[in-house]
Design a protein around this motif. Structure first.
Motif, short mmCIF file in Angstrom:
data_model
loop_
_atom_site.label_atom_id
_atom_site.label_comp_id
_atom_site.label_asym_id
_atom_site.label_seq_id
_atom_site.Cartn_x
_atom_site.Cartn_y
_atom_site.Cartn_z
N LEU A 61 0.80 -1.22 0.00
CA LEU A 61 0.00 0.00 0.00
C LEU A 61 0.83 1.28 0.00
O LEU A 61 0.60 2.17 -0.83
N PRO A 62 1.82 1.47 0.89
CA PRO A 62 2.61 2.71 0.84
C PRO A 62 3.37 2.88 -0.47
O PRO A 62 3.51 4.00 -0.96
N ALA A 63 3.85 1.77 -1.03
CA ALA A 63 4.55 1.87 -2.31
C ALA A 63 3.60 2.36 -3.40
O ALA A 63 3.95 3.21 -4.23
N LYS A 64 2.38 1.83 -3.41
CA LYS A 64 1.39 2.25 -4.40
C LYS A 64 0.97 3.70 -4.19
O LYS A 64 0.94 4.51 -5.13
N GLU A 65 0.65 4.06 -2.95
CA GLU A 65 0.18 5.42 -2.66
C GLU A 65 1.27 6.45 -2.95
O GLU A 65 0.98 7.56 -3.40
N ALA A 66 2.51 6.10 -2.67
CA ALA A 66 3.61 7.03 -2.92
C ALA A 66 3.90 7.18 -4.40
O ALA A 66 4.40 8.23 -4.85
N ALA A 67 3.59 6.15 -5.21
CA ALA A 67 3.89 6.20 -6.64
C ALA A 67 2.81 6.92 -7.43
O ALA A 67 3.10 7.58 -8.44
N VAL A 68 1.55 6.82 -7.00
CA VAL A 68 0.43 7.38 -7.78
C VAL A 68 0.58 8.87 -8.06
O VAL A 68 0.37 9.32 -9.19
N PRO A 69 0.93 9.72 -7.06
CA PRO A 69 1.04 11.16 -7.35
C PRO A 69 2.08 11.50 -8.41
O PRO A 69 2.02 12.58 -8.99
N ASN A 70 3.04 10.61 -8.65
CA ASN A 70 4.04 10.86 -9.68
C ASN A 70 3.55 10.49 -11.08
O ASN A 70 4.18 10.84 -12.08
N LEU A 71 2.44 9.79 -11.15
CA LEU A 71 1.90 9.34 -12.44
C LEU A 71 0.73 10.18 -12.91
O LEU A 71 0.43 10.21 -14.10
N ILE A 72 0.07 10.88 -11.99
CA ILE A 72 -1.17 11.58 -12.30
C ILE A 72 -0.99 13.07 -12.04
O ILE A 72 -0.42 13.45 -11.01
N PRO A 73 -1.45 13.94 -12.93
CA PRO A 73 -1.40 15.38 -12.65
C PRO A 73 -2.12 15.70 -11.35
O PRO A 73 -3.13 15.07 -11.01
N ARG A 74 -1.61 16.68 -10.65
CA ARG A 74 -2.17 17.00 -9.34
C ARG A 74 -3.65 17.34 -9.41
O ARG A 74 -4.42 17.00 -8.51
N ALA A 75 -4.07 17.99 -10.51
CA ALA A 75 -5.47 18.36 -10.64
C ALA A 75 -6.37 17.14 -10.77
O ALA A 75 -7.57 17.21 -10.49
N ARG A 76 -5.80 15.99 -11.18
CA ARG A 76 -6.59 14.77 -11.35
C ARG A 76 -6.42 13.80 -10.19
O ARG A 76 -7.02 12.72 -10.19
N LEU A 77 -5.63 14.18 -9.20
CA LEU A 77 -5.33 13.25 -8.11
C LEU A 77 -6.57 12.92 -7.30
O LEU A 77 -6.79 11.77 -6.91
N GLU A 78 -7.40 13.92 -7.02
CA GLU A 78 -8.61 13.66 -6.24
C GLU A 78 -9.54 12.71 -6.96
O GLU A 78 -10.10 11.78 -6.34
N GLY B 59 -0.66 15.12 -2.67
CA GLY B 59 -0.32 16.33 -3.38
C GLY B 59 0.60 17.27 -2.64
O GLY B 59 1.32 18.07 -3.25
N GLU B 60 0.60 17.20 -1.30
CA GLU B 60 1.36 18.17 -0.50
C GLU B 60 2.67 17.62 0.05
O GLU B 60 3.57 18.39 0.39
N VAL B 61 2.78 16.30 0.18
CA VAL B 61 3.97 15.70 0.80
C VAL B 61 5.00 15.39 -0.28
O VAL B 61 4.67 14.83 -1.34
N GLU B 62 6.24 15.75 -0.01
CA GLU B 62 7.32 15.50 -0.98
C GLU B 62 7.55 14.00 -1.16
O GLU B 62 7.35 13.20 -0.25
N ASP B 63 7.98 13.65 -2.35
CA ASP B 63 8.19 12.25 -2.70
C ASP B 63 9.20 11.57 -1.78
O ASP B 63 9.13 10.37 -1.54
N ASP B 64 10.13 12.35 -1.24
CA ASP B 64 11.20 11.81 -0.42
C ASP B 64 10.68 11.06 0.80
O ASP B 64 11.27 10.07 1.24
N VAL B 65 9.58 11.54 1.38
CA VAL B 65 9.05 10.92 2.61
C VAL B 65 7.63 10.43 2.43
O VAL B 65 7.00 10.01 3.42
N ARG B 66 7.11 10.46 1.22
CA ARG B 66 5.69 10.15 1.01
C ARG B 66 5.35 8.73 1.44
O ARG B 66 4.29 8.48 2.03
N GLY B 67 6.22 7.77 1.13
CA GLY B 67 5.94 6.40 1.51
C GLY B 67 5.82 6.22 3.00
O GLY B 67 4.91 5.54 3.49
N ARG B 68 6.70 6.87 3.76
CA ARG B 68 6.65 6.74 5.23
C ARG B 68 5.41 7.42 5.80
O ARG B 68 4.80 6.91 6.74
N VAL B 69 5.02 8.55 5.22
CA VAL B 69 3.83 9.23 5.71
C VAL B 69 2.58 8.39 5.45
O VAL B 69 1.72 8.23 6.33
N PHE B 70 2.49 7.82 4.24
CA PHE B 70 1.34 6.96 3.96
C PHE B 70 1.36 5.72 4.84
O PHE B 70 0.30 5.21 5.23
#
Length: 647
Positions: free
Chosen positions: A88-105, A319-330
């Protein structure tokens, strides 16, 4: 142990075992998502889940001892949950890099609706259909193959879906590979784990999001954990419990599916906090419900609030958390929600089972531990929602409910831009009210006091404004009706006002001057709103957007009968386009001004414009003097200068 306590312990125990893997692998899952290649992590996890799901019916089929089959099913379920916590964290952290922020929701919305709404319903219908088919075949003497029972087919289908996902990710979504490009291997996993938690703790947005999501799931967990006992409080049985249990998930799906459409353009940070408050407040109301229909409505709102909070929170994290720590936050969110659910469901089920009901001495009333627990959970959840809201609010100073209602109509309120030092005074009124004369009197009085005074007007105070003034006020001879469509007229006035405030009014206020303006926002509300019959709230929103929310400290409204005012105006020369409007138009304008003054009496000074000129000037000076800051003390002369003069 009585039956209530045993029932609560059994129900809570099942949930605890189901969620126990979160305590085992949850803390490290985020580190793995940020440290390892996310694409390979997802593929390996899905392949392992494919093997484990397929192994459950296979072991049961080939095992002679039923205990072995049941035991392996429990072990495999535990392993699947543990692996899912890594996936799950790997998937959640990867999705924002694949989808434009306006389409993330929208992406999160589709994923969550499918996960919590469509998939469970379809699975239940499919399993029910297979069971019915099995029963029908048995009636005619046809038996399923040992490997093709409904439950086995469901598990094989689940296994194949994981295999399909692994193949799609590996061969079709190569962009998931990697993380943020940094070399995480230089840090130990323990260091990365500590850094991730430290980031959550020191970042207000993330702290509010995590705490709020956990609060929403805690409230939902209490409802689930007490639902069986609460059904008894409503004089119901298993069917009542099933209704309440299903309702909360229906609400969850509705909140995820319809939430964005309901709140429109509301800030997602504000939406998150309000969703938490809705969910928790509904839990508190549920504690007071005495009828099934009321309980169902409250339970539905709990689910709606939790669903909206989960959707908005997940979107903000992505959308707000940097990719560097996104996996840990999720991972913190995923692990936390499971642990909170485990504790809330298990402990609430145990507590209400042990607590029962207690009679209140001398009153003939009884207090149920179920209702007490729901009430306490609701109050604490509301407190958590308020705390999260304050941590994350990105529009401080903007009224929450006014912003919500405006956002639902697609016109969110803007953030007022700060103004310090100066005083903003506006003169309003109909044609011929004598605004210019009174402005001159007031400016002369204030200038004599040694204050900096800026006299301005709308439209036409700037070069751009002069062009707009000619467009909106020039006489339209030879044609009938207004020269401009009402909406175009309102937009031109708003354009002049935006430029006027930006280049004249706000700079003067920032340096501490007193700005006196002949007309401002209220003229648009009265002339274009009431006079032209445009929607006043739309004109107000347009003006607020154009001015950055700048409001005058005082509005002096010189009220005059339109027939008297127009007669005065004709003495000045040929009438402009507005002065040539019908008397009915000007009557509507006058009433529009009076309605605005009635709505905010503390900010208005309403005067009869037919009174003596000097009397009006004195009344205005007295009211303005009450809101002006004191004049600065004169600076003392230099000591050496004074001594030289004495000598």
């Amino acid at each position: 142990m009585d039956s209530g306590a045993a029932k609560g312990l059994a129900f809570g125990g099942v949930i605890a075992v189901r969620l126990l893997p979160a305590l085992v692998l949850g803390p490290l899952a985020g580190v793995m998502a940020d440290r390892w290649d996310r694409r390979y992590t997802m593929v390996v996890c899905d392949l392992l889940r494919f093997v484990l799901f397929a192994s459950i019916p296979t072991v049961v089929l080939f095992s002679d001892d039923p205990v072995v089959g049941v035991g392996w099913a429990a072990i495999a379920t535990f392993l699947i949950e543990s692996i899912t916590l890594i996936w799950l964290p790997a998937k959640e952290a990867a999705v924002p890099n694949l989808i434009p922020r306006a389409r993330l929701e929208a992406s999160n919305q589709l994923t969550l609706v499918t996960t919590y709404g469509i998939t469970p319903v379809l699975a239940a219908l499919l399993l029910a259909g297979l069971n019915q088919l099995n029963a029908s075949l048995s009636d005619v003497g046809v038996q399923w193959a040992a490997w093709a029972t409904p439950s086995s087919l469901a598990l094989y289908f689940n296994a194949l879906s994981r295999l399909a996902t692994a193949l799609v990710v590996f061969f079709g979504i190569r962009e998931i590979s990697g993380h943020n490009g940094k070399n995480h291997k230089s840090d130990s996993m323990i260091r990365q784990f500590v850094d991730g938690w430290r980031f959550v703790g020191k970042t207000p947005l993330v702290r509010g999001l995590v705490f709020g999501i956990l609060g929403a799931f805690a409230a939902g967990g209490v409802v689930i954990g007490t639902a069986n006992f609460f059904a008894g409080e409503l004089n119901g049985g298993d069917s009542t419990f099933a209704i309440l249990f299903a309702t909360i998930f229906v609400g969850l799906g509705l909140g995820i599916a319809l939430g964005p459409r309901m709140i429109g353009a509301l800030s997602r940070r504000r939406w998150f906090g309000l969703s938490i408050i809705l969910a928790a407040g509904s839990v508190a109301l549920l504690a007071l419900a005495t009828h099934l229909s009321v309980a169902v409505a409250c339970t539905l709102l709990v689910g709606v609030g939790a669903g909206m909070a989960f959707l908005s929170g997940t979107t903000l994290l992505g959308g707000e958390v940097e990719d560097d720590v996104r996996g840990r936050v999720f991972a913190v969110v995923q692990t936390g929600t499971r642990v909170i659910l485990m504790l809330a469901i298990s402990l609430s089920g145990l507590l209400v089972g042990v607590g029962g009901s207690r009679a209140v001495a001398g009153t003939g009333l009884s207090i149920s531990s179920t209702r007490v627990l729901l009430g306490v959970a609701g109050v604490l959840g509301v407190a958590a929602g308020l705390w999260a809201f304050r941590q994350m609010d990105d529009k401080p100073g903007v009224p929450v409910f006014a912003d919500l209602f405006s956002s639902m109509r697609g016109r969110p309120l803007g953030i007022p831009e700060p103004v310090t030092g100066g005083v903003f005074i506006v003169f309003e009124g109909g044609e011929g009210a004598g605004k210019s004369t009174q402005i001159q009197h007031l400016a002369a009085v204030l200038t004599a006091q040694g204050r900096e005074v800026i006299v301005t007007r709308e439209p036409g105070a700037t070069e751009v404004g002069s062009r707009i003034r000619r467009m909106v006020l020039e006489t339209n001879t030879g044609q009938s009706g207004p020269a401009l469509a009402p909406r175009a007229e309102a937009l031109l006035y708003a354009a002049d006002r935006a430029h006027h405030v930006s280049t004249v009014v706000r700079p003067a206020l920032l340096r501490g001057a007193i700005v006196i303006s002949d007309r401002y926002v209220d003229s648009s509300l009265a002339y274009q709103g009431a006079g032209r019959s445009l929607a006043v709230d739309e004109v107000q929103w347009l003006s607020a957007w154009a001015t950055g929310g700048l409001k005058p400290h005082l509005v002096v409204l010189l009220d005059i009968d339109p027939s008297v005012g127009l007669a005065r105006a004709q003495l000045r020369g040929s009438p402009d386009r507005l002065e040539r409007e019908s008397i009915d138009f000007h009557e509507r304008v006058r009433q529009g001004f009076l309605d605005l003054a009635l709505a905010e009496p503390n900010r208005y000074l309403v005067l009869d414009a037919t009174k003596d000129e000097k009397e009006l000037a004195e009344a205005i000076s007295d009211r303005v003097g009450a809101i002006l800051p004191p004049l600065p003390e004169p600076k003392p002369a230099n000591r050496r200068v004074r001594e030289a003069a004495m000598s």
